[in-house]
Design a protein around this motif. Sequence first.
Motif, mmCIF file in Angstrom:
data_model
loop_
_atom_site.group_PDB
_atom_site.id
_atom_site.type_symbol
_atom_site.label_atom_id
_atom_site.label_comp_id
_atom_site.label_asym_id
_atom_site.label_seq_id
_atom_site.Cartn_x
_atom_site.Cartn_y
_atom_site.Cartn_z
ATOM 1 N N LYS A 27 0.836 -1.215 0.000
ATOM 2 C CA LYS A 27 0.000 0.000 0.000
ATOM 3 C C LYS A 27 0.865 1.257 0.000
ATOM 4 O O LYS A 27 0.764 2.120 0.872
ATOM 5 C CB LYS A 27 -0.987 -0.004 1.167
ATOM 6 N N LEU A 28 1.698 1.332 -1.018
ATOM 7 C CA LEU A 28 2.632 2.469 -1.101
ATOM 8 C C LEU A 28 1.920 3.810 -1.184
ATOM 9 O O LEU A 28 2.358 4.796 -0.590
ATOM 10 C CB LEU A 28 3.566 2.295 -2.319
ATOM 11 N N TYR A 29 0.796 3.833 -1.916
ATOM 12 C CA TYR A 29 0.095 5.112 -2.043
ATOM 13 C C TYR A 29 -0.340 5.631 -0.681
ATOM 14 O O TYR A 29 -0.139 6.810 -0.349
ATOM 15 C CB TYR A 29 -1.114 4.985 -2.977
ATOM 16 N N GLU A 30 -0.926 4.750 0.131
ATOM 17 C CA GLU A 30 -1.393 5.160 1.462
ATOM 18 C C GLU A 30 -0.233 5.618 2.333
ATOM 19 O O GLU A 30 -0.336 6.612 3.055
ATOM 20 C CB GLU A 30 -2.124 4.010 2.167
ATOM 21 N N GLU A 31 0.885 4.897 2.249
ATOM 22 C CA GLU A 31 2.049 5.244 3.072
ATOM 23 C C GLU A 31 2.574 6.646 2.711
ATOM 24 O O GLU A 31 2.889 7.448 3.578
ATOM 25 C CB GLU A 31 3.163 4.205 2.874
ATOM 26 N N ILE A 32 2.630 6.911 1.412
ATOM 27 C CA ILE A 32 3.114 8.226 0.970
ATOM 28 C C ILE A 32 2.123 9.323 1.366
ATOM 29 O O ILE A 32 2.519 10.421 1.775
ATOM 30 C CB ILE A 32 3.368 8.218 -0.559
ATOM 31 N N ALA A 33 0.848 8.996 1.284
ATOM 32 C CA ALA A 33 -0.177 9.977 1.676
ATOM 33 C C ALA A 33 -0.025 10.340 3.150
ATOM 34 O O ALA A 33 -0.213 11.504 3.533
ATOM 35 C CB ALA A 33 -1.567 9.415 1.391
ATOM 36 N N ILE A 34 0.327 9.374 3.970
ATOM 37 C CA ILE A 34 0.531 9.667 5.404
ATOM 38 C C ILE A 34 1.702 10.640 5.575
ATOM 39 O O ILE A 34 1.636 11.592 6.340
ATOM 40 C CB ILE A 34 0.801 8.366 6.208
ATOM 41 N N VAL A 35 2.783 10.401 4.821
ATOM 42 C CA VAL A 35 3.948 11.300 4.909
ATOM 43 C C VAL A 35 3.533 12.724 4.523
ATOM 44 O O VAL A 35 3.869 13.694 5.215
ATOM 45 C CB VAL A 35 5.108 10.801 4.002
ATOM 46 N N GLU A 36 2.777 12.845 3.442
ATOM 47 C CA GLU A 36 2.360 14.185 2.994
ATOM 48 C C GLU A 36 1.439 14.844 4.016
ATOM 49 O O GLU A 36 1.598 16.008 4.346
ATOM 50 C CB GLU A 36 1.676 14.084 1.630
ATOM 51 N N ARG A 37 0.500 14.062 4.531
ATOM 52 C CA ARG A 37 -0.463 14.581 5.518
ATOM 53 C C ARG A 37 0.239 15.056 6.787
ATOM 54 O O ARG A 37 -0.206 15.978 7.456
ATOM 55 C CB ARG A 37 -1.431 13.443 5.863
ATOM 56 N N SER A 38 1.351 14.413 7.112
ATOM 57 C CA SER A 38 2.071 14.760 8.345
ATOM 58 C C SER A 38 3.023 15.937 8.146
ATOM 59 O O SER A 38 3.787 16.278 9.031
ATOM 60 C CB SER A 38 2.885 13.557 8.835
ATOM 61 N N GLY A 39 3.008 16.506 6.952
ATOM 62 C CA GLY A 39 3.859 17.666 6.702
ATOM 63 C C GLY A 39 5.226 17.312 6.158
ATOM 64 O O GLY A 39 6.117 18.173 6.089
ATOM 65 N N GLY A 40 5.419 16.050 5.774
ATOM 66 C CA GLY A 40 6.709 15.637 5.218
ATOM 67 C C GLY A 40 6.998 16.357 3.906
ATOM 68 O O GLY A 40 6.079 16.726 3.181
#
Length: 221
Positions: A17-30
């Motif tokens: 689930k790479l898309y979800e993992e990357i979305a979490i990084v973006e959502r967290s301000g990464g």
Amino acid sequence: MQNKILAPSLLAADFSKLYEEIAIVERSGGKMLHIDVMDGSFVSNISIGPPVITALRSLSNLIFDVHLMVNDPDRYLAMVAESGADIITVHAEACPHLYRTVVRIREMHKKVCVALNPATPLNVLDYILDGLDMVLLMTVEPGFGGQSYIPAMTEKIRQLASIIKQSGREVLIEVDGGINLENAREVIDAGADVLVAGSAVFGIDTEKKIMEFSKILNAIV
Ligand code: DX5
Ligand code: ZN
């Protein structure tokens, strides 16, 4: 003082689930995503390659920090550049003609980074520092996530920071391997600018862990 940056390492993410993992990084301000490419030769492990980076590029605006753990990376530079990498890192140990490789990455209009394994001395940078945007100091032997930080690397970071300062150039120091919430402060104090973290970020509570890293990073002014 320049901003310190966390670069979560995709190697530790759930590949299903790479898309979800990357979305979490973006959502967290990464801001940055560290992507490890391995060839099963320079390091024994095999990870992902340009086609996956291309697919991820269409999903994300994060800065793609691509770490090539491959022998003779010149063979793949064009492909990696086209896949959407923003920063391309090659290992000094894997490049028979490092100067030329650095120039080629620059000509592709990508940020240039050279990585050094733990036992590789800093003097391999003596005649190429001018051409670099960043130096990646491996703080474990490359190839696998989840290893322990090598304590002697703190002094290496300090020495590199001093060399860069004396040169008057703007070259960032990235550290990769065994970085976690406990030693983040130590490597930043030694001079690190970009902290790669895989197993200390992905897994459970990724968002919370990124926030915790951010607090440490933002506390440094
Ligand atoms: C290892 C890779 C790292 C790896 C770090 O060779 O270059 O980027 O993902 O993993 P951790 O943070 O778990 O040591
Ligand atoms: Zn890496």
